[in-house]
Design a protein around this motif. Sequence first.
Motif, PDB file in Angstrom:
ATOM      1  N   VAL A 181       7.442 -11.926  12.006  1.00 16.87           N
ATOM      2  CA  VAL A 181       6.845 -10.950  11.052  1.00 16.87           C
ATOM      3  C   VAL A 181       5.510 -11.693  10.427  1.00 16.87           C
ATOM      4  CG1 VAL A 181       7.181  -9.774   8.952  1.00 16.87           C
ATOM      5  CG2 VAL A 181       9.145  -9.964  10.541  1.00 16.87           C
ATOM      6  N   ILE A 182       4.536 -11.155  10.591  1.00 24.57           N
ATOM      7  CA  ILE A 182       3.274 -11.269   9.849  1.00 24.57           C
ATOM      8  C   ILE A 182       3.102 -10.450   8.703  1.00 24.57           C
ATOM      9  CG2 ILE A 182       0.776 -11.704  10.110  1.00 24.57           C
ATOM     10  CD1 ILE A 182       1.100 -12.044  12.998  1.00 24.57           C
ATOM     11  N   THR A 183       2.938 -11.153   7.573  1.00 18.80           N
ATOM     12  CA  THR A 183       2.858 -10.346   6.322  1.00 18.80           C
ATOM     13  C   THR A 183       1.389 -10.343   5.628  1.00 18.80           C
ATOM     14  OG1 THR A 183       5.186 -10.764   6.018  1.00 18.80           O
ATOM     15  CG2 THR A 183       4.075  -9.841   4.037  1.00 18.80           C
ATOM     16  N   THR A 184       0.970  -9.349   4.974  1.00 18.13           N
ATOM     17  CA  THR A 184      -0.237  -9.723   4.071  1.00 18.13           C
ATOM     18  C   THR A 184      -0.317 -10.701   3.152  1.00 18.13           C
ATOM     19  OG1 THR A 184       0.358  -7.654   2.796  1.00 18.13           O
ATOM     20  CG2 THR A 184      -0.708  -7.173   4.874  1.00 18.13           C
ATOM     21  N   ALA A 185      -1.449 -11.156   2.892  1.00 15.67           N
ATOM     22  CA  ALA A 185      -1.328 -12.024   1.889  1.00 15.67           C
ATOM     23  C   ALA A 185      -1.068 -11.535   0.298  1.00 15.67           C
ATOM     24  CB  ALA A 185      -2.865 -12.704   1.906  1.00 15.67           C
ATOM     25  N   SER A 186      -1.560 -10.575   0.245  1.00 16.70           N
ATOM     26  CA  SER A 186      -1.212  -9.784  -1.152  1.00 16.70           C
ATOM     27  C   SER A 186      -0.243  -8.560  -1.138  1.00 16.70           C
ATOM     28  CB  SER A 186      -2.598  -9.434  -1.823  1.00 16.70           C
ATOM     29  OG  SER A 186      -2.250  -8.413  -3.087  1.00 16.70           O
ATOM     30  N   ARG A 187       0.612  -8.398  -2.210  1.00 14.95           N
ATOM     31  CA  ARG A 187       1.534  -7.134  -2.036  1.00 14.95           C
ATOM     32  C   ARG A 187       0.783  -5.754  -2.185  1.00 14.95           C
ATOM     33  NH1 ARG A 187       6.359  -5.797  -3.326  1.00 14.95           N
ATOM     34  NH2 ARG A 187       6.869  -3.854  -4.369  1.00 14.95           N
ATOM     35  N   ARG A 188      -0.547  -5.980  -2.658  1.00 14.53           N
ATOM     36  CA  ARG A 188      -1.450  -4.516  -2.684  1.00 14.53           C
ATOM     37  C   ARG A 188      -2.042  -4.349  -1.146  1.00 14.53           C
ATOM     38  NH1 ARG A 188      -4.889  -4.959  -8.272  1.00 14.53           N
ATOM     39  NH2 ARG A 188      -5.057  -7.239  -7.302  1.00 14.53           N
ATOM     40  N   ASP A 189      -2.114  -5.334  -0.505  1.00 12.56           N
ATOM     41  CA  ASP A 189      -3.020  -5.399   0.793  1.00 12.56           C
ATOM     42  C   ASP A 189      -2.210  -4.172   1.603  1.00 12.56           C
ATOM     43  OD1 ASP A 189      -4.698  -7.140   0.101  1.00 12.56           O
ATOM     44  OD2 ASP A 189      -3.777  -8.749   1.205  1.00 12.56           O
ATOM     45  N   TRP A 190      -3.186  -3.474   2.503  1.00 17.29           N
ATOM     46  CA  TRP A 190      -2.581  -2.676   3.513  1.00 17.29           C
ATOM     47  C   TRP A 190      -2.495  -3.500   4.803  1.00 17.29           C
ATOM     48  CZ3 TRP A 190      -5.672   2.576   3.424  1.00 17.29           C
ATOM     49  CH2 TRP A 190      -5.387   3.160   2.276  1.00 17.29           C
TER      50      TRP A 190
END
Length: 371
Positions: free
Chosen positions: A347-356
């Motif tokens: 799983v590659i997750t965005t850096a910020s919670r608000r990121d798309w």
Amino acid sequence: MTAQLVPGDVLRKTDKILFIAHLALGDFTYLQNCFQAFAQAFPDIKIHIWVDEVRRTRQVAAWPFLKKYALYDWLAECPFVAKVYQQTYSPDLYEKSIAEAQQQDYPLVVSLSTLRPPMYATMARQISPRGFVVGMKKPAGMLALHKHLAYRKLDAALDPDRGVRSGMHISDVYAGWFQQLFGMTSEPASRFPFVHIPPQWQLAAQDQLREWGFKYQEPPAAGKLLFINPYAKNNKRCWPLERVVELVAAVNQLDAWRGAHFIVNVVPEEMENAAKFFAPYTAQQVRLFSAQENFFQLPAMLLECDLIVSVETAVMHLANAVRVPVVALMRQKNPEWAPIDQEHSVVITTASRRDWVKAITVAQVVEVLGR
């Protein structure tokens, strides 16, 4: 231990049950285990499922895509599902389906709908005026009189968030619902997704690969097969097509992936636009794919691939179901929806919670592929 919400004497007197849910493919990938377990625990109760189309509309132009929802093909092949209500995508068809369901005189109706639970509580009671009705119930303020009145129509209420803890997978949440409802317990291993692909669709996928020159021809084609899915229903979960082109170019530079073939999954309604965009790249062994005829075209094609790269949608869960390694591109918002097979999933997750999802770079994906 709290007693189950549906009393044992109700279950003993029940010959059929109606489950109401606004099912997406990802939902069913994990709820399917719960329905199958219910069928095994209560073999004398026939399972009927109402698939409520939350995109219900009077716009005629939208109906063909809603009518051809892939989940209906999957449900039609489930041996433990006796009846499916799938004509709910227009107001008129919705009313006809309600009338059809009322004729069944269901002794037990369970709503698993977490969106607008008061509406579904009312709907469940409308379908079954005399039966035992269970529905989701979320806290409502003192002034939300219409919600309190709707919840009064239920014989029992299920709090969808009860027992949910940080770090729980969605499959654990669903298993918890069925434990609360029917006293059913299950082992984590039994919550792994599965899909039984009819042979004709496996053969169709092989024929398509042969036609593309990717597999099954003489002499056999060299190079691995990478499936890329950049599409999701929500734009926040999509990956730009430009990134797909960049990924193809970058992967071709990796020693382990030289000569690779690429299949780009496209939702049917976007196929025309995608074909124009990717037209210059067919020489780079890129082909577009869409399960336009039947749902099982998708898992059949996934089964043929060496690796799947997908945004956070049903494809990454189906990858687990067909046991093909997957790289999942996800936001931080819903970690409970990560692929369940951790051994074969990255799983590659965005850096910020608000990121798309589009904030995830090609370099991040290539780093995983290059390991």
